[in-house]
Design a protein around this motif. Structure first.
Motif, PDB file in Angstrom:
ATOM      1  N   ASN A  11     -70.943 -26.920  60.626  1.00 51.36           N
ATOM      2  CA  ASN A  11     -71.813 -26.665  59.622  1.00 51.36           C
ATOM      3  C   ASN A  11     -71.385 -25.717  58.722  1.00 51.36           C
ATOM      4  N   THR A  12     -70.304 -25.500  58.191  1.00 52.50           N
ATOM      5  CA  THR A  12     -69.916 -24.751  57.164  1.00 52.50           C
ATOM      6  C   THR A  12     -68.484 -25.325  56.589  1.00 52.50           C
ATOM      7  N   GLU A  13     -67.874 -24.630  55.451  1.00 52.91           N
ATOM      8  CA  GLU A  13     -66.559 -25.249  55.155  1.00 52.91           C
ATOM      9  C   GLU A  13     -65.210 -24.250  55.250  1.00 52.91           C
ATOM     10  N   MET A  14     -64.405 -24.888  55.465  1.00 51.06           N
ATOM     11  CA  MET A  14     -62.924 -24.151  55.442  1.00 51.06           C
ATOM     12  C   MET A  14     -62.390 -24.456  54.078  1.00 51.06           C
ATOM     13  N   ASP A  15     -62.124 -23.491  53.209  1.00 49.43           N
ATOM     14  CA  ASP A  15     -61.496 -23.470  51.789  1.00 49.43           C
ATOM     15  C   ASP A  15     -60.049 -23.418  52.003  1.00 49.43           C
ATOM     16  N   TYR A  16     -59.210 -24.181  51.301  1.00 46.44           N
ATOM     17  CA  TYR A  16     -57.550 -24.347  51.184  1.00 46.44           C
ATOM     18  C   TYR A  16     -57.467 -24.670  49.804  1.00 46.44           C
ATOM     19  N   ILE A  17     -56.223 -24.281  49.473  1.00 50.45           N
ATOM     20  CA  ILE A  17     -55.566 -24.689  48.122  1.00 50.45           C
ATOM     21  C   ILE A  17     -54.343 -25.465  48.515  1.00 50.45           C
ATOM     22  N   THR A  18     -54.021 -26.191  47.721  1.00 49.94           N
ATOM     23  CA  THR A  18     -52.646 -27.020  47.975  1.00 49.94           C
ATOM     24  C   THR A  18     -51.667 -27.383  46.697  1.00 49.94           C
ATOM     25  N   PHE A  19     -50.484 -27.077  46.551  1.00 50.63           N
ATOM     26  CA  PHE A  19     -49.645 -27.294  45.552  1.00 50.63           C
ATOM     27  C   PHE A  19     -48.189 -27.798  46.042  1.00 50.63           C
TER      28      PHE A  19
ATOM     29  N   ALA B 188     -54.353 -22.029  41.245  1.00 49.06           N
ATOM     30  CA  ALA B 188     -53.252 -21.503  40.050  1.00 49.06           C
ATOM     31  C   ALA B 188     -52.646 -20.592  40.213  1.00 49.06           C
ATOM     32  N   ILE B 189     -53.637 -19.472  40.690  1.00 49.45           N
ATOM     33  CA  ILE B 189     -52.621 -18.147  40.920  1.00 49.45           C
ATOM     34  C   ILE B 189     -51.809 -17.895  42.007  1.00 49.45           C
ATOM     35  N   LEU B 190     -52.183 -18.669  43.045  1.00 47.57           N
ATOM     36  CA  LEU B 190     -51.302 -18.937  44.473  1.00 47.57           C
ATOM     37  C   LEU B 190     -50.319 -19.726  44.346  1.00 47.57           C
ATOM     38  N   ALA B 191     -50.505 -20.760  43.404  1.00 51.22           N
ATOM     39  CA  ALA B 191     -49.091 -21.642  43.195  1.00 51.22           C
ATOM     40  C   ALA B 191     -48.284 -21.039  42.490  1.00 51.22           C
ATOM     41  N   PHE B 192     -48.552 -20.271  41.461  1.00 54.78           N
ATOM     42  CA  PHE B 192     -47.764 -19.300  40.705  1.00 54.78           C
ATOM     43  C   PHE B 192     -46.890 -18.394  41.629  1.00 54.78           C
ATOM     44  N   THR B 193     -47.510 -17.462  42.376  1.00 55.37           N
ATOM     45  CA  THR B 193     -47.164 -16.723  43.343  1.00 55.37           C
ATOM     46  C   THR B 193     -46.131 -17.020  44.198  1.00 55.37           C
ATOM     47  N   TYR B 194     -46.372 -18.427  44.780  1.00 58.40           N
ATOM     48  CA  TYR B 194     -45.361 -19.190  45.535  1.00 58.40           C
ATOM     49  C   TYR B 194     -44.739 -20.187  45.188  1.00 58.40           C
ATOM     50  N   LYS B 195     -44.433 -20.339  43.817  1.00 59.09           N
ATOM     51  CA  LYS B 195     -43.969 -21.537  43.148  1.00 59.09           C
ATOM     52  C   LYS B 195     -42.451 -21.729  43.544  1.00 59.09           C
ATOM     53  N   SER B 196     -41.638 -20.819  44.284  1.00 55.03           N
ATOM     54  CA  SER B 196     -40.557 -21.086  44.807  1.00 55.03           C
ATOM     55  C   SER B 196     -40.362 -22.111  46.094  1.00 55.03           C
ATOM     56  N   TYR B 197     -41.788 -22.358  46.396  1.00 61.19           N
ATOM     57  CA  TYR B 197     -41.723 -23.104  47.680  1.00 61.19           C
ATOM     58  C   TYR B 197     -42.192 -24.661  47.008  1.00 61.19           C
TER      59      TYR B 197
ATOM     60  N   LYS C 224     -41.101 -27.036  44.806  1.00 68.29           N
ATOM     61  CA  LYS C 224     -40.099 -28.177  44.771  1.00 68.29           C
ATOM     62  C   LYS C 224     -39.743 -28.696  45.938  1.00 68.29           C
ATOM     63  N   ASP C 225     -39.640 -27.962  47.119  1.00 72.96           N
ATOM     64  CA  ASP C 225     -39.302 -28.656  48.573  1.00 72.96           C
ATOM     65  C   ASP C 225     -40.450 -28.904  49.384  1.00 72.96           C
ATOM     66  N   TYR C 226     -41.538 -28.212  49.189  1.00 71.49           N
ATOM     67  CA  TYR C 226     -42.793 -28.244  49.983  1.00 71.49           C
ATOM     68  C   TYR C 226     -44.096 -28.905  49.263  1.00 71.49           C
ATOM     69  N   LYS C 227     -44.764 -29.382  50.125  1.00 74.11           N
ATOM     70  CA  LYS C 227     -46.285 -29.532  49.808  1.00 74.11           C
ATOM     71  C   LYS C 227     -47.041 -28.485  50.684  1.00 74.11           C
ATOM     72  N   VAL C 228     -47.475 -27.486  49.855  1.00 76.03           N
ATOM     73  CA  VAL C 228     -48.012 -26.147  50.394  1.00 76.03           C
ATOM     74  C   VAL C 228     -49.422 -26.323  50.617  1.00 76.03           C
ATOM     75  N   TYR C 229     -49.898 -25.880  51.844  1.00 76.96           N
ATOM     76  CA  TYR C 229     -51.303 -25.532  51.921  1.00 76.96           C
ATOM     77  C   TYR C 229     -51.481 -24.203  52.631  1.00 76.96           C
ATOM     78  N   ILE C 230     -52.857 -23.610  51.797  1.00 75.65           N
ATOM     79  CA  ILE C 230     -52.852 -22.237  52.174  1.00 75.65           C
ATOM     80  C   ILE C 230     -54.459 -22.208  52.560  1.00 75.65           C
ATOM     81  N   PHE C 231     -54.644 -21.959  53.832  1.00 71.90           N
ATOM     82  CA  PHE C 231     -55.929 -22.068  54.327  1.00 71.90           C
ATOM     83  C   PHE C 231     -56.540 -20.569  54.599  1.00 71.90           C
ATOM     84  N   SER C 232     -57.847 -20.588  54.392  1.00 70.49           N
ATOM     85  CA  SER C 232     -58.598 -19.427  54.680  1.00 70.49           C
ATOM     86  C   SER C 232     -59.391 -19.535  55.985  1.00 70.49           C
TER      87      SER C 232
END
Length: 274
Positions: A14-22, A47-56, A58-66
């Motif tokens: 009954n709620t949401e779990m936010d995430y971003i991917t890049f 955009a901010i987190l993608a820039f912060t961890y941009k070194s990943y 090229k090689d990974y599909k990155v997910y950052i979960f709250s």
């Protein structure tokens, strides 16, 4: 958007779990942030987190979960909080919902506590594991820190909470440069209420996976800081000694923010994952 950065959410309880991917890699990498997630989720931060961890990227599909947006206090016979193990269970549900059946996992601080339980309870899910400035059982240092933070949050004293977190996380060299930003930092990001942060802090204060660490079967990199004033460097050593397939690296002279201060942090993680 940069590095194909996107925001999303998973419906759960009954709620949401936010995430971003890049990123555009073929392998998955799930990052789990620390206790700061209790103050603000990753929503709108793609955009901010993608820039912060941009070194990943090229090689990974990155997910950052709250964690979930809203917690319901769980009253059971031996448990009155939303535990780190339950948080890991909810994250595993979210990963399954998104069709992620295997991934590398990087957990920082409280995120490392969740990552431990992901590897313990869902061994087929975790390919390689990176545990950064985290702990597996309690010590006097972290208890004192958390008790203070919980009290500040109960008083809605956001300024003191932010300053104390910074002072305990960063090296003196770093702080000399950035203390001037305290007035700005104390004005942005303040939550409407602190209940979510308090409940996450309480889950940290009760986390204890130490006796189960030998159930972790995937290759694991443990990273700590010799001057960690929150969980201590000894906590990283304890974890590495308990996990069979583990490597340990301690950054000398750095503390709880090694992932932000150490210039070679990301390259070290990528070398291990490869």
């Amino acid at each position: 958007m940069f590095w194909n950065a996107k925001s999303g959410s998973v419906h759960i309880d009954n709620t949401e779990m936010d995430y971003i991917t890049f990123g555009m890699g073929k392998e998955n990498l799930v990052m789990i942030p620390g206790l700061g997630d209790g103050l603000t989720t990753v929503k709108g931060m793609a955009a901010i987190l993608a820039f912060t961890y941009k070194s990943y990227a090229k090689d990974y599909k990155v997910y950052i979960f709250s964690r979930k947006n809203n917690f319901e206090r769980k009253i059971q016979s031996f448990q009155s909080i939303y535990s780190t193990r339950e948080m890991a269970k909810d994250l595993a549900f979210a990963l399954n919902t998104l069709g992620i059946i295997q991934t590398n996992v990087l957990g920082i601080s409280q995120g490392g506590m969740l990552a431990q339980y992901l590897a313990i309870d869902y061994p087929a899910l975790v390919n390689k594991l990176v545990l950064v400035v985290t702990l597996s059982k309690q010590n006097e240092t972290v208890q004192a820190v958390l008790n203070n933070w919980i009290q500040l949050a109960k008083e809605s004293d956001y300024e003191s909470l932010i300053i104390d977190t910074a002072e305990k996380s960063y090296s003196e060299k770093y702080l000399k440069k950035y203390r001037c930003l305290y007035p700005l930092l104390c004005k942005i990001g303040k939550p409407k209420d602190f209940q979510r942060f308090i409940m996450q802090a309480q889950s940290c204060a009760e986390h204890n996976a130490y006796e189960l660490l030998n159930h972790i079967i995937c290759p694991t990199l443990v990273i700590g800081g010799s001057c960690d004033k929150i969980v201590t460097a000894a906590a990283s050593v304890e974890i590495a000694n308990k996990i069979n397939k583990s490597e340990l690296f301690i950054y000398e002279g750095l503390g709880h923010a090694v992932h932000e201060e150490a210039k070679d942090f990301n390259s070290r993680v990528i070398a291990f994952l490869k």
